[in-house]
Write a protein that holds these residues in place. Sequence first.
Motif, mmCIF file in Angstrom:
data_model
loop_
_atom_site.group_PDB
_atom_site.id
_atom_site.type_symbol
_atom_site.label_atom_id
_atom_site.label_comp_id
_atom_site.label_asym_id
_atom_site.label_seq_id
_atom_site.Cartn_x
_atom_site.Cartn_y
_atom_site.Cartn_z
ATOM 1 N N ILE A 1 42.980 46.625 42.929
ATOM 2 C CA ILE A 1 41.601 46.509 43.393
ATOM 3 C C ILE A 1 40.606 46.379 42.242
ATOM 4 O O ILE A 1 39.796 45.466 42.224
ATOM 5 C CB ILE A 1 41.239 47.718 44.282
ATOM 6 C CG1 ILE A 1 42.102 47.678 45.540
ATOM 7 C CG2 ILE A 1 39.765 47.711 44.653
ATOM 8 C CD1 ILE A 1 42.014 48.919 46.388
ATOM 9 N N VAL A 2 40.662 47.281 41.277
ATOM 10 C CA VAL A 2 39.645 47.311 40.229
ATOM 11 C C VAL A 2 40.040 46.458 39.019
ATOM 12 O O VAL A 2 39.267 45.623 38.560
ATOM 13 C CB VAL A 2 39.359 48.768 39.791
ATOM 14 C CG1 VAL A 2 38.331 48.812 38.683
ATOM 15 C CG2 VAL A 2 38.903 49.599 40.970
ATOM 16 N N LEU A 3 41.229 46.663 38.509
ATOM 17 C CA LEU A 3 41.649 45.976 37.288
ATOM 18 C C LEU A 3 42.131 44.552 37.528
ATOM 19 O O LEU A 3 42.288 43.788 36.569
ATOM 20 C CB LEU A 3 42.755 46.776 36.591
ATOM 21 C CG LEU A 3 42.318 48.110 36.002
ATOM 22 C CD1 LEU A 3 43.520 48.891 35.504
ATOM 23 C CD2 LEU A 3 41.328 47.887 34.874
ATOM 24 N N GLN A 4 42.420 44.221 38.758
ATOM 25 C CA GLN A 4 42.899 42.885 39.117
ATOM 26 C C GLN A 4 44.204 42.520 38.400
ATOM 27 O O GLN A 4 44.436 41.376 38.025
ATOM 28 C CB GLN A 4 41.823 41.822 38.844
ATOM 29 C CG GLN A 4 40.595 41.954 39.725
ATOM 30 C CD GLN A 4 40.936 41.691 41.191
ATOM 31 O OE1 GLN A 4 41.449 40.639 41.521
ATOM 32 N NE2 GLN A 4 40.669 42.660 42.043
ATOM 33 N N ILE A 5 45.069 43.520 38.220
ATOM 34 C CA ILE A 5 46.398 43.290 37.640
ATOM 35 C C ILE A 5 47.280 42.748 38.764
ATOM 36 O O ILE A 5 47.337 43.333 39.844
ATOM 37 C CB ILE A 5 47.004 44.602 37.096
ATOM 38 C CG1 ILE A 5 46.137 45.172 35.989
ATOM 39 C CG2 ILE A 5 48.427 44.371 36.602
ATOM 40 C CD1 ILE A 5 46.537 46.573 35.570
ATOM 41 N N PRO A 6 47.978 41.641 38.535
ATOM 42 C CA PRO A 6 48.880 41.136 39.578
ATOM 43 C C PRO A 6 49.941 42.195 39.904
ATOM 44 O O PRO A 6 50.560 42.767 39.002
ATOM 45 C CB PRO A 6 49.515 39.899 38.946
ATOM 46 C CG PRO A 6 48.579 39.501 37.856
ATOM 47 C CD PRO A 6 47.935 40.766 37.369
#
Length: 167
Positions: A129-134
Motif C-alpha cells: 500500500i505505502v511503499l508500492q513494493i511489488p
Amino acid sequence: MDGKKRVQLLVTIEKIITFIEEWTLFLTVISAMIALFINIILRYCFNSNLAWSEEFVREVIIFTTFIGCSLAIKKGAEIKIDATVYIFPGLKNKLNILSRIATLIFSFFLIFYGSKMALMMHTSHQKTIVLQIPLVVLYSILPISGSFMAFRIIYSFLYPNFEQEKP
C-alpha cells in the motif's frame, strides 16, 4: 564428478547460502531498526512520523523470519519438542530423522506453493500500500527460503557428521 569434488561443491554452496543469509538478515534488521528509530524520534520530538516505516518493518519481519528458518537449521536452533527425547532417550536418532523429514516436506511445500503464490502476485501486479513494493518480491522469499532449507536438510542426510554451529 568424483566424491571429493562433490563434497567441495556442496561445502561451497553451503558457504554461499550462509553468506547470503547472514548478510541479508544483518542488513534488513539494521535498516528496520534505523527506520523505526527515525520514526520514533520524529513522532516524539517533532509530532510527525514516516508513513512507510511501519509497513517496511512489518515486511522486514516477515522476510527475516523466512530467511532465518534455513539459518536456524544450520545452527541446530530450529523449534523442537524434546520432552519425548528425555522420556525415551533411545529414540533420539529416530526422532531427529523424523523431524528432518518433516522439515524437508515442509520446505518442499514452501517451494511449490510459494512459487505458485509468487507467480500469482506477478500476474496480478499487486503492490504494497505505502511503499508500492511489488508483492512478487515479498512472496518470492517463500520458494527461496524453502530451497535453502531443503538444501540444508539434504546436506545433513548426505553428510550426517557435518558440523552444525550451536547457538
